[in-house]
Design a protein around this motif. Structure first.
Motif, short mmCIF file in Angstrom:
data_model
loop_
_atom_site.label_atom_id
_atom_site.label_comp_id
_atom_site.label_asym_id
_atom_site.label_seq_id
_atom_site.Cartn_x
_atom_site.Cartn_y
_atom_site.Cartn_z
N ILE A 49 0.93 -1.30 -0.03
CA ILE A 49 0.09 -0.05 0.16
C ILE A 49 0.76 1.26 0.10
CG2 ILE A 49 -1.61 1.39 1.57
CD1 ILE A 49 -3.09 -1.38 2.07
N LYS A 50 1.93 1.29 0.98
CA LYS A 50 2.87 2.53 0.83
C LYS A 50 3.69 2.82 -0.39
CE LYS A 50 5.46 1.16 4.51
NZ LYS A 50 6.59 1.24 5.68
N LEU A 51 3.62 1.66 -1.34
CA LEU A 51 4.46 1.87 -2.46
C LEU A 51 3.21 2.44 -3.56
CD1 LEU A 51 6.68 1.91 -4.75
CD2 LEU A 51 6.42 -0.37 -4.91
N ALA A 52 2.19 1.88 -3.37
CA ALA A 52 0.80 1.91 -4.36
C ALA A 52 0.39 3.54 -4.19
CB ALA A 52 -0.27 1.02 -4.38
N LEU A 53 0.21 3.75 -2.96
CA LEU A 53 -0.40 5.24 -2.65
C LEU A 53 -0.03 6.35 -3.60
CD1 LEU A 53 -0.99 5.20 1.09
CD2 LEU A 53 -2.80 4.80 -0.39
N PRO A 54 1.46 6.79 -3.35
CA PRO A 54 1.76 7.92 -4.54
C PRO A 54 1.70 7.65 -5.75
CG PRO A 54 3.72 6.82 -3.05
CD PRO A 54 2.64 6.06 -2.66
N THR A 55 2.23 6.31 -6.08
CA THR A 55 2.12 6.23 -7.48
C THR A 55 0.71 6.17 -8.29
OG1 THR A 55 2.23 3.82 -7.13
CG2 THR A 55 4.38 4.67 -7.47
N ALA A 56 -0.03 5.64 -7.31
CA ALA A 56 -1.46 5.49 -7.87
C ALA A 56 -2.12 6.86 -7.98
CB ALA A 56 -2.53 4.52 -7.13
N LEU A 57 -1.53 7.82 -6.90
CA LEU A 57 -2.29 9.23 -6.74
C LEU A 57 -1.81 9.93 -8.05
CD1 LEU A 57 -3.68 11.27 -5.33
CD2 LEU A 57 -1.48 12.01 -4.22
N VAL A 58 -0.50 9.72 -8.69
CA VAL A 58 -0.19 10.57 -9.67
C VAL A 58 -1.01 10.12 -11.02
CG1 VAL A 58 1.84 11.02 -11.15
CG2 VAL A 58 2.00 11.23 -8.73
N ALA A 59 -0.62 8.73 -11.10
CA ALA A 59 -1.43 7.82 -12.09
C ALA A 59 -3.10 8.34 -12.40
CB ALA A 59 -1.04 6.65 -12.21
N SER A 60 -3.56 8.36 -11.28
CA SER A 60 -5.17 8.32 -11.40
C SER A 60 -5.38 9.90 -11.56
CB SER A 60 -6.04 7.94 -10.12
OG SER A 60 -5.20 8.64 -8.94
N ALA A 61 -4.54 10.84 -11.12
CA ALA A 61 -4.98 12.25 -11.37
C ALA A 61 -4.83 12.21 -13.06
CB ALA A 61 -3.98 13.16 -10.96
N PHE A 62 -3.91 11.87 -13.82
CA PHE A 62 -3.55 12.07 -14.98
C PHE A 62 -4.40 11.03 -16.00
CE2 PHE A 62 -0.25 14.37 -13.33
CZ PHE A 62 -0.18 15.55 -14.43
N ALA A 63 -5.04 9.97 -15.33
CA ALA A 63 -6.03 9.16 -15.94
C ALA A 63 -7.27 9.90 -16.07
CB ALA A 63 -6.27 7.96 -15.02
N VAL A 64 -7.60 10.85 -15.41
CA VAL A 64 -9.01 11.57 -15.38
C VAL A 64 -8.65 12.57 -16.68
CG1 VAL A 64 -10.46 13.38 -14.35
CG2 VAL A 64 -9.36 11.47 -12.86
N VAL A 65 -7.61 13.20 -16.58
CA VAL A 65 -7.19 14.07 -17.65
C VAL A 65 -7.15 13.22 -19.03
CG1 VAL A 65 -5.35 15.49 -18.78
CG2 VAL A 65 -5.81 15.52 -16.29
N GLY A 66 -6.69 12.10 -19.08
CA GLY A 66 -6.66 11.29 -20.33
C GLY A 66 -7.87 10.86 -20.57
N ALA A 67 -8.62 10.58 -19.68
CA ALA A 67 -10.14 9.92 -20.05
C ALA A 67 -10.85 11.05 -20.90
CB ALA A 67 -10.92 9.28 -18.93
N PHE A 68 -11.10 12.41 -20.26
CA PHE A 68 -11.54 13.40 -20.89
C PHE A 68 -11.00 13.58 -22.29
CE2 PHE A 68 -13.24 14.63 -16.47
CZ PHE A 68 -14.53 14.63 -16.90
N PHE A 69 -9.74 13.77 -22.12
CA PHE A 69 -8.97 14.06 -23.46
C PHE A 69 -9.37 12.85 -24.58
CE2 PHE A 69 -4.93 13.57 -26.13
CZ PHE A 69 -5.34 14.88 -26.80
N GLY A 70 -9.33 11.60 -24.29
CA GLY A 70 -9.48 10.49 -25.32
C GLY A 70 -11.28 10.72 -25.58
N LEU A 71 -12.05 10.83 -24.82
CA LEU A 71 -13.46 11.15 -25.24
C LEU A 71 -13.58 12.21 -25.91
CD1 LEU A 71 -15.25 9.99 -21.83
CD2 LEU A 71 -15.29 8.79 -23.96
N TRP A 72 -12.83 13.33 -25.69
CA TRP A 72 -13.03 14.50 -26.81
C TRP A 72 -12.46 14.31 -27.98
CZ3 TRP A 72 -8.59 17.53 -28.34
CH2 TRP A 72 -8.98 18.73 -29.07
N LEU A 73 -11.20 13.64 -28.21
CA LEU A 73 -10.45 13.22 -29.25
C LEU A 73 -11.43 12.19 -30.20
CD1 LEU A 73 -7.70 14.09 -30.33
CD2 LEU A 73 -6.71 11.90 -29.59
N SER A 74 -11.96 11.17 -29.57
CA SER A 74 -12.85 10.37 -30.14
C SER A 74 -14.33 10.92 -30.80
CB SER A 74 -13.36 9.16 -29.27
OG SER A 74 -14.37 8.49 -29.81
#
Lengths: 139, 313
Positions: free
Chosen positions: B105-130
């Motif tokens: 959990i200690k390793l997953a917490l910071p890595t997942a935080l960064v990835a999930s923040a940018f996954a939200v950006v990516g999801a919107f960008f992907g849907l917009w592009l599509s």
């Protein structure tokens, strides 16, 4: 290697694993029950099963427009339709992490682990923001 | 005996993908009964589940290019389903790995935080592009998949990388842990380094997960293992746990936008979970390296097909 606090697993690992395990099972059960009701025709769907091939190749905007499918949280008001019923299980699966993190936050606050509590809080806000459907991108 | 198992697997893969390729003439959609495509999807994901486990490749990364290239479903629905496949698989595997202290959990917490923040950006960008033109997504998916194939072919791993201490971020976040190595029975203590660099890499992991609906085990593991220095077992297990967090945020975006069709998502999820169970039982009996190369070849073909589809072929 010297063992400092850095090398200890956090005590919440087991608790997190247990919550994850049971919530995942519950989510899958709800999902499969909803889908079975949909597939067997026990609940009438918004889009008839035989019409589906005309919809699934449409773009998202066209699909929403032509099928009258709900977006955001509107699906809750249409949960009685066959193709909406499985959404409950899908939403439970998407919420598993939120519940686990919520429990983690309380545990970290109780132990006074401020840095980890802060990370968990930000993640919780992020999941809430995504789930809330408040962010909209227009094109 | 080994040769015969290898041949059987090759034949199974080809016999399985051949009808898929034939059915890929999507103009013929209406000649099939409505249940034909979901049934084909169930069997496809069942095999993806088996071969994904045998090849050590996540289901999501195989599903999205295959389903978007060879099935008549719009790429938005495929990406929505891809996220739920990756989410479902990681949720199912995480409790066991957490219990064994392999997932941290200690390793997953910071890595997942960064990835999930940018996954939200990516999801919107992907849907917009599509929404602009699905060919943009299909083409960039093809390029990404071909890139992933090369990463899979050339990425190395290190069982127990040597880690330089004194990393400020690592100490601040207390990242590290102990697990028991089953083969020797010894306890292994580990920590990480290059935490800042590693976290920066998770920006791209999150973006790709959100844009394409791909599981990101192919990227998580090399970052955690080769850049941050986590032991390979910890990297693989923690990658799954981090995925369950990253994909949750992006999955909500797709769900709210209506890009999750139960008739596509549920058969795929069930198929991949059943397949993964069979795959994990077959694992000790087959030569994973051979299967890995076959699956990587199929992934490459799916990437090329995705590119061709983007250009209207």
């Amino acid at each position: 290697m010297e063992r400092t606090s850095e090398f200890k697993n956090i005590p919440e690992q087991r608790l997190y694993a247990n919550i994850l395990f049971y919530l995942n099972l519950i989510g899958l059960f709800i999902l499969l029950t909803g889908f079975t009701l949909y597939l067997t025709g026990v609940i009438t769907p918004l889009v008839p099963l035989e019409d589906l091939p005309r919809f699934w190749s449409l773009s998202l905007d066209e699909y929403i427009e032509k099928s009258n499918m709900p977006t955001g949280w509107q699906w809750i008001s249409k949960i009685g339709y066959g193709d909406i019923a499985p959404m409950l299980g899908i939403a439970v699966l998407a919420s598993v992490t939120f519940v686990c993190y919520f429990v983690l936050l309380f545990q970290f606050l109780k132990r006074g682990v401020k840095t980890l509590a802060l990370i968990v809080s930000i993640e919780l806000l992020l999941i809430l923001l995504s789930a809330s459907n408040l962010i909209q991108v227009t094109h | 005996m080994k040769q015969s198992i290898k041949v059987k697997f090759i034949l199974t893969i080809y016999s399985f993908f051949t009808p898929t390729l034939i059915f890929s003439a999507t103009d013929e959609v209406f000649t099939m009964p409505w249940w034909g495509w979901p049934a084909a999807l169930f069997f496809t994901t069942f095999f993806i589940g088996i071969f994904g486990v045998l090849a050590g490749i996540g289901g999501g990364v195989l599903f999205v290019p295959l389903a978007s290239s060879f099935f008549p479903f719009h790429i938005d629905f495929v990406r929505g389903t891809g996220l739920f496949i990756a989410l479902g698989s990681s949720l199912a595997a995480a409790p066991h790995l957490l219990g064994k202290n392999l997932a941290s959990i200690k390793l997953a917490l910071p890595t997942a935080l960064v990835a999930s923040a940018f996954a939200v950006v990516g999801a919107f960008f992907g849907l917009w592009l599509s929404a602009l033109n699905p060919a943009y997504i299909q083409g960039s998916l093809g390029v990404t998949i071909i890139g992933i194939v090369f990463i899979m072919l050339f990425a190395k791993d290190s069982e127990h990388p040597s880690v330089a201490g004194g990393n400020y971020l690592t100490q601040m976040l207390h990242i590290g842990g102990i697990y028991q190595e089953e083969t020797t029975g010894k306890e292994v203590s580990w920590t990480v380094h290059n935490t800042g660099k590693g976290l920066f890499c998770f920006v791209f992991v999150g973006l790709l997960a959100g844009i394409f609906g791909l599981g990101a085990g192919w990227a998580n593991v090399p970052i955690l293992n080769m850049i941050m220095g986590a032991p390979v077992k910890v990297a693989v297990a923690t990658s799954g746990l981090a995925l369950s967090v990253t994909d949750s945020t992006a999955a909500w975006i797709y769900l709210n936008k209506g890009a999750v069709l139960p008739m596509i998502t549920v058969p795929s999820l069930v198929g991949i979970m059943l397949g993964a169970r069979i795959g994990s039982k077959l694992l000790p009996k087959v030569k994973p390296a051979a299967v890995r190369y076959i699956v990587i070849s199929v992934l490459f073909l799916a990437g090329v097909r995705s590119l061709m589809k983007a250009f209207g072929y």
